[in-house]
Design a protein around this motif. Sequence first.
Motif, PDB file in Angstrom:
ATOM      1  N   PRO A   1     -34.853   7.422 -35.716  1.00 29.91           N
ATOM      2  CA  PRO A   1     -34.089   6.317 -34.974  1.00 29.91           C
ATOM      3  C   PRO A   1     -35.157   5.241 -34.753  1.00 29.91           C
ATOM      4  O   PRO A   1     -34.784   4.117 -34.430  1.00 29.91           O
ATOM      5  CB  PRO A   1     -33.875   6.968 -33.663  1.00 29.91           C
ATOM      6  CG  PRO A   1     -34.538   8.082 -33.698  1.00 29.91           C
ATOM      7  CD  PRO A   1     -34.785   8.830 -35.104  1.00 29.91           C
ATOM      8  N   VAL A   2     -36.441   5.459 -34.606  1.00 34.77           N
ATOM      9  CA  VAL A   2     -37.575   4.352 -34.408  1.00 34.77           C
ATOM     10  C   VAL A   2     -37.667   3.531 -35.623  1.00 34.77           C
ATOM     11  O   VAL A   2     -37.661   2.380 -35.587  1.00 34.77           O
ATOM     12  CB  VAL A   2     -38.931   5.110 -33.980  1.00 34.77           C
ATOM     13  CG1 VAL A   2     -39.846   3.945 -34.035  1.00 34.77           C
ATOM     14  CG2 VAL A   2     -38.742   5.668 -32.436  1.00 34.77           C
ATOM     15  N   ILE A   3     -37.664   4.384 -36.825  1.00 32.95           N
ATOM     16  CA  ILE A   3     -37.809   3.613 -37.971  1.00 32.95           C
ATOM     17  C   ILE A   3     -36.446   2.789 -38.556  1.00 32.95           C
ATOM     18  O   ILE A   3     -36.585   1.715 -38.920  1.00 32.95           O
ATOM     19  CB  ILE A   3     -38.170   4.524 -39.332  1.00 32.95           C
ATOM     20  CG1 ILE A   3     -39.679   5.075 -38.961  1.00 32.95           C
ATOM     21  CG2 ILE A   3     -38.144   3.989 -40.489  1.00 32.95           C
ATOM     22  CD1 ILE A   3     -40.789   4.155 -38.776  1.00 32.95           C
ATOM     23  N   LEU A   4     -35.404   3.532 -37.945  1.00 33.67           N
ATOM     24  CA  LEU A   4     -34.036   2.670 -38.413  1.00 33.67           C
ATOM     25  C   LEU A   4     -34.010   1.255 -37.394  1.00 33.67           C
ATOM     26  O   LEU A   4     -33.690   0.384 -38.161  1.00 33.67           O
ATOM     27  CB  LEU A   4     -32.910   3.662 -37.776  1.00 33.67           C
ATOM     28  CG  LEU A   4     -31.588   3.060 -37.994  1.00 33.67           C
ATOM     29  CD1 LEU A   4     -31.289   2.661 -39.425  1.00 33.67           C
ATOM     30  CD2 LEU A   4     -30.616   3.884 -37.454  1.00 33.67           C
ATOM     31  N   GLY A   5     -34.323   1.370 -36.226  1.00 31.42           N
ATOM     32  CA  GLY A   5     -34.310   0.345 -35.460  1.00 31.42           C
ATOM     33  C   GLY A   5     -35.326  -0.775 -35.807  1.00 31.42           C
ATOM     34  O   GLY A   5     -35.045  -1.990 -36.078  1.00 31.42           O
ATOM     35  N   LEU A   6     -36.529  -0.330 -36.423  1.00 33.95           N
ATOM     36  CA  LEU A   6     -37.625  -1.441 -36.816  1.00 33.95           C
ATOM     37  C   LEU A   6     -37.079  -1.842 -38.157  1.00 33.95           C
ATOM     38  O   LEU A   6     -37.299  -3.046 -38.648  1.00 33.95           O
ATOM     39  CB  LEU A   6     -38.828  -0.495 -37.021  1.00 33.95           C
ATOM     40  CG  LEU A   6     -40.078  -1.122 -37.690  1.00 33.95           C
ATOM     41  CD1 LEU A   6     -40.525  -2.359 -36.745  1.00 33.95           C
ATOM     42  CD2 LEU A   6     -41.346  -0.173 -37.716  1.00 33.95           C
ATOM     43  N   ALA A   7     -36.620  -1.001 -39.404  1.00 34.77           N
ATOM     44  CA  ALA A   7     -36.075  -1.361 -40.342  1.00 34.77           C
ATOM     45  C   ALA A   7     -34.915  -2.462 -40.250  1.00 34.77           C
ATOM     46  O   ALA A   7     -34.993  -3.744 -41.082  1.00 34.77           O
ATOM     47  CB  ALA A   7     -35.403  -0.230 -41.247  1.00 34.77           C
ATOM     48  N   ILE A   8     -34.294  -2.427 -39.132  1.00 31.75           N
ATOM     49  CA  ILE A   8     -33.055  -3.370 -39.107  1.00 31.75           C
ATOM     50  C   ILE A   8     -33.626  -4.731 -38.614  1.00 31.75           C
ATOM     51  O   ILE A   8     -33.414  -5.912 -39.296  1.00 31.75           O
ATOM     52  CB  ILE A   8     -32.174  -3.039 -37.955  1.00 31.75           C
ATOM     53  CG1 ILE A   8     -31.433  -1.712 -38.666  1.00 31.75           C
ATOM     54  CG2 ILE A   8     -31.248  -4.134 -37.327  1.00 31.75           C
ATOM     55  CD1 ILE A   8     -30.284  -1.192 -37.317  1.00 31.75           C
ATOM     56  N   ASP A   9     -34.591  -4.680 -37.822  1.00 31.07           N
ATOM     57  CA  ASP A   9     -35.336  -5.985 -37.339  1.00 31.07           C
ATOM     58  C   ASP A   9     -36.252  -6.650 -38.152  1.00 31.07           C
ATOM     59  O   ASP A   9     -36.408  -7.716 -38.575  1.00 31.07           O
ATOM     60  CB  ASP A   9     -35.917  -5.877 -35.887  1.00 31.07           C
ATOM     61  CG  ASP A   9     -34.682  -5.627 -34.834  1.00 31.07           C
ATOM     62  OD1 ASP A   9     -33.832  -5.956 -35.073  1.00 31.07           O
ATOM     63  OD2 ASP A   9     -35.186  -5.100 -33.782  1.00 31.07           O
ATOM     64  N   ALA A  10     -37.026  -5.596 -38.891  1.00 28.81           N
ATOM     65  CA  ALA A  10     -38.217  -6.341 -39.639  1.00 28.81           C
ATOM     66  C   ALA A  10     -37.887  -6.605 -41.259  1.00 28.81           C
ATOM     67  O   ALA A  10     -38.217  -7.311 -41.826  1.00 28.81           O
ATOM     68  CB  ALA A  10     -39.367  -5.201 -39.551  1.00 28.81           C
ATOM     69  N   ILE A  11     -37.066  -5.780 -41.707  1.00 30.42           N
ATOM     70  CA  ILE A  11     -36.910  -5.475 -43.243  1.00 30.42           C
ATOM     71  C   ILE A  11     -35.455  -6.276 -43.466  1.00 30.42           C
ATOM     72  O   ILE A  11     -35.456  -7.151 -44.315  1.00 30.42           O
ATOM     73  CB  ILE A  11     -36.646  -4.233 -43.564  1.00 30.42           C
ATOM     74  CG1 ILE A  11     -38.146  -3.419 -43.496  1.00 30.42           C
ATOM     75  CG2 ILE A  11     -36.231  -4.307 -45.286  1.00 30.42           C
ATOM     76  CD1 ILE A  11     -38.143  -2.022 -43.666  1.00 30.42           C
ATOM     77  N   ILE A  12     -34.343  -5.933 -42.629  1.00 32.95           N
ATOM     78  CA  ILE A  12     -33.016  -6.366 -42.991  1.00 32.95           C
ATOM     79  C   ILE A  12     -32.900  -7.940 -42.393  1.00 32.95           C
ATOM     80  O   ILE A  12     -32.710  -8.941 -43.186  1.00 32.95           O
ATOM     81  CB  ILE A  12     -32.032  -5.601 -42.457  1.00 32.95           C
ATOM     82  CG1 ILE A  12     -31.965  -4.433 -43.307  1.00 32.95           C
ATOM     83  CG2 ILE A  12     -30.628  -6.182 -42.774  1.00 32.95           C
ATOM     84  CD1 ILE A  12     -31.188  -3.399 -42.666  1.00 32.95           C
ATOM     85  N   ARG A  13     -33.098  -8.159 -41.165  1.00 32.39           N
ATOM     86  CA  ARG A  13     -32.955  -9.428 -40.491  1.00 32.39           C
ATOM     87  C   ARG A  13     -34.275 -10.208 -40.487  1.00 32.39           C
ATOM     88  O   ARG A  13     -33.989 -11.244 -40.210  1.00 32.39           O
ATOM     89  CB  ARG A  13     -32.683  -9.131 -39.004  1.00 32.39           C
ATOM     90  CG  ARG A  13     -31.042  -8.120 -38.771  1.00 32.39           C
ATOM     91  CD  ARG A  13     -30.704  -8.135 -37.552  1.00 32.39           C
ATOM     92  NE  ARG A  13     -30.337  -9.587 -37.110  1.00 32.39           N
ATOM     93  CZ  ARG A  13     -30.561 -10.068 -35.943  1.00 32.39           C
ATOM     94  NH1 ARG A  13     -31.532  -9.415 -35.166  1.00 32.39           N
ATOM     95  NH2 ARG A  13     -30.034 -11.116 -35.492  1.00 32.39           N
ATOM     96  N   GLN A  14     -35.488  -9.591 -40.605  1.00 30.54           N
ATOM     97  CA  GLN A  14     -36.613 -10.222 -40.860  1.00 30.54           C
ATOM     98  C   GLN A  14     -36.874 -10.974 -39.529  1.00 30.54           C
ATOM     99  O   GLN A  14     -37.530 -12.214 -39.675  1.00 30.54           O
ATOM    100  CB  GLN A  14     -36.715 -11.138 -41.926  1.00 30.54           C
ATOM    101  CG  GLN A  14     -36.701 -10.200 -43.273  1.00 30.54           C
ATOM    102  CD  GLN A  14     -36.869 -11.162 -44.775  1.00 30.54           C
ATOM    103  OE1 GLN A  14     -36.136 -12.107 -44.837  1.00 30.54           O
ATOM    104  NE2 GLN A  14     -37.886 -10.869 -45.314  1.00 30.54           N
ATOM    105  N   GLU A  15     -36.890 -10.561 -38.522  1.00 28.22           N
ATOM    106  CA  GLU A  15     -36.778 -11.230 -37.134  1.00 28.22           C
ATOM    107  C   GLU A  15     -38.164 -10.971 -36.347  1.00 28.22           C
ATOM    108  O   GLU A  15     -38.533 -11.292 -35.479  1.00 28.22           O
ATOM    109  CB  GLU A  15     -35.712 -11.184 -36.279  1.00 28.22           C
ATOM    110  CG  GLU A  15     -34.500 -11.949 -36.733  1.00 28.22           C
ATOM    111  CD  GLU A  15     -33.418 -11.692 -35.856  1.00 28.22           C
ATOM    112  OE1 GLU A  15     -33.489 -10.903 -34.744  1.00 28.22           O
ATOM    113  OE2 GLU A  15     -32.391 -12.339 -36.101  1.00 28.22           O
TER     114      GLU A  15
END
Length: 645
Positions: A54-68
Amino acid sequence: MSPETDDDPFEDQRERVDNPMRRLFAEYGRENTFEFVVGVLASVAARVLDLMPPVILGLAIDAIIRQETSFAAGFPVLPEAWITPYVPATRDGQFLLAVGIIVFSFTAGAVFHWLRNWGWNAYAQQIQHDVRTDTYDRMQLLNMDFFADKQTGEMMSILSNDVNRLERFLNDGMNSFFRLFVMVVAIAVVLLSYNWQLALVALLPVPLIALFTWKFVDIIQPKYADVRSSVGKLNSRLENNLGGIQVIKTFNAESHESDRVDGVSMDYFDANWDAINTRIKFFPALRILAGIGFSLTFVVGGLWVINGQGPGPFTGDLEIGEFVTFILLTQQFVWPLAQFGQIINMYQRAHASSARIFGLMDEPARLAEQPDAPDLAVSEGRVEYDDVTFGYGDGETVVEDISFEVDGGETLALVGPTGGGKSTILKLLMRMYDPDEGHVNIDGQDVRDVTISSLRESIAYVSQETFLFYGTVRDNITYGTFDADDEAVVAAAKAAEAHEFISNLPEGYDTKVGERGVKLSGGQRQRVSIARAILKDPDILVLDEATSDVDTETEMLIQRSLDELTADRTTFSIAHRLSTIKDAEQIVVLEDGRIVERGAHDDLLSEDGLYAHLWGVQAGEIDQLPDEFVERAARRQAEVDAGDD
């Protein structure tokens, strides 16, 4: 009073135990430290790895997908400088890194979950084994009056049910405790590192859950003690009924016993349902409290993300990926809090059981052995009773001022009415009990001053209540002389007039005798018991109604063998069939716990006393007996019947 209406027979022992769970860990946990450490460390590692997806999932959403946000900056707790050198610069590389971390967490997590389960299972199983064997060893050292006051089912309940409850707590309970503890602490750290304000919302139910759990413990503890007591009573009733199933059937008492079993079973039902009713109210309430925390987190976090700013007093930013991680982790955080109630439930059950176990372990033995006691040295086999007085602890004296001597190699017979103390005198010789006054000596050695094992090694006992263990005929004959060869076994069986019937059994000496020897007749069981004593080749032989369950013809054959066996060893014999002891060198006649006559058979007949009257009863001369003797016999029988009630 019937057993099912008595108080817990182990209540006194249970109340003497302080901090039974602390004692359990101190006395038995230390011996299994390695398994405990493996369980704890593996629990920590497994739970930390469970949090990675779950930590990596949230991190991937913000850092890889949304790049925020930065991939390296999104790791909770760890400084960004530690992570940056290992993070690829491209989105594809970061995605593959995220996938790799998730795959690693599942794979490594599976390994640590296995280690965790191995550690806790090994820890629990070893303690269960040690506690059960130590409890049984201690039980074997207790004196006989302890067993007279307790039922077999009650003691079986401790050795089986209570010990098994300890194992369930040490395995499932301890496993779950460390798993949930690590989960709660780790999630709390992660949530606080992400957003301390929203984390406080998620942690809001914790104090309420703690208070609620404390109240539950206070209520449920006495209820579980009642459950353990009722289980023991139920086991006792079932054990008694199964052991006496033949009597139940022959007296057509099935419906009566069904009612009695129904009664003790209903007592167990009521006690158990009372505890269950408390428990099933507690757990849903915990889930409600835990659900409040999850709902508040979802509402506050959702409004925060939708509006782009914290609602009310909340300040700062909350990214969508962080919110997703919060929701996933809060769910994993909240439900473990509710599961702590299950652990408390198991703990309370284990607490009640451990109190009964250690209460039994702490039961003082009436028979003490000197630390430096020597072994009994039998030279002639001379036995002396010197002013012996004894009672069974209820204040009533059973035998009083008993004094006599038996020279080595002689046979002394004890006769008299039922309840006169004959069996008690022999139990004092074998130190099943110690006299309240006086001494019992063998070749000048007080039986209390020598080791119990050497004393009983020198004596063979054949009881009127023949007991055979489940196993083969051979197993029962060699019991106590375990290294005897087949030739010696057959010789002992022949001497006991048992070889012929054993040879005709389906598998001879390897035939299973069933529970308590149920597949053999009473006379066959008694002959096997006599063969067991003959094989032991003791210095002193004790025969307590040794031929009571055999027919006259078999009794004659056994008596011939016993005459050879007793020819050169000290022998004590109790017999209601006076014809079997008329050749004894000395006959002691007991009445109401006192010696009233002694001498040889012919001398006692000439005295026309109690022995002569008992002989007359067996000779069929009832009409010639004096009225006084008949009246005394009736009075004694009434006293025996009253004692049975």
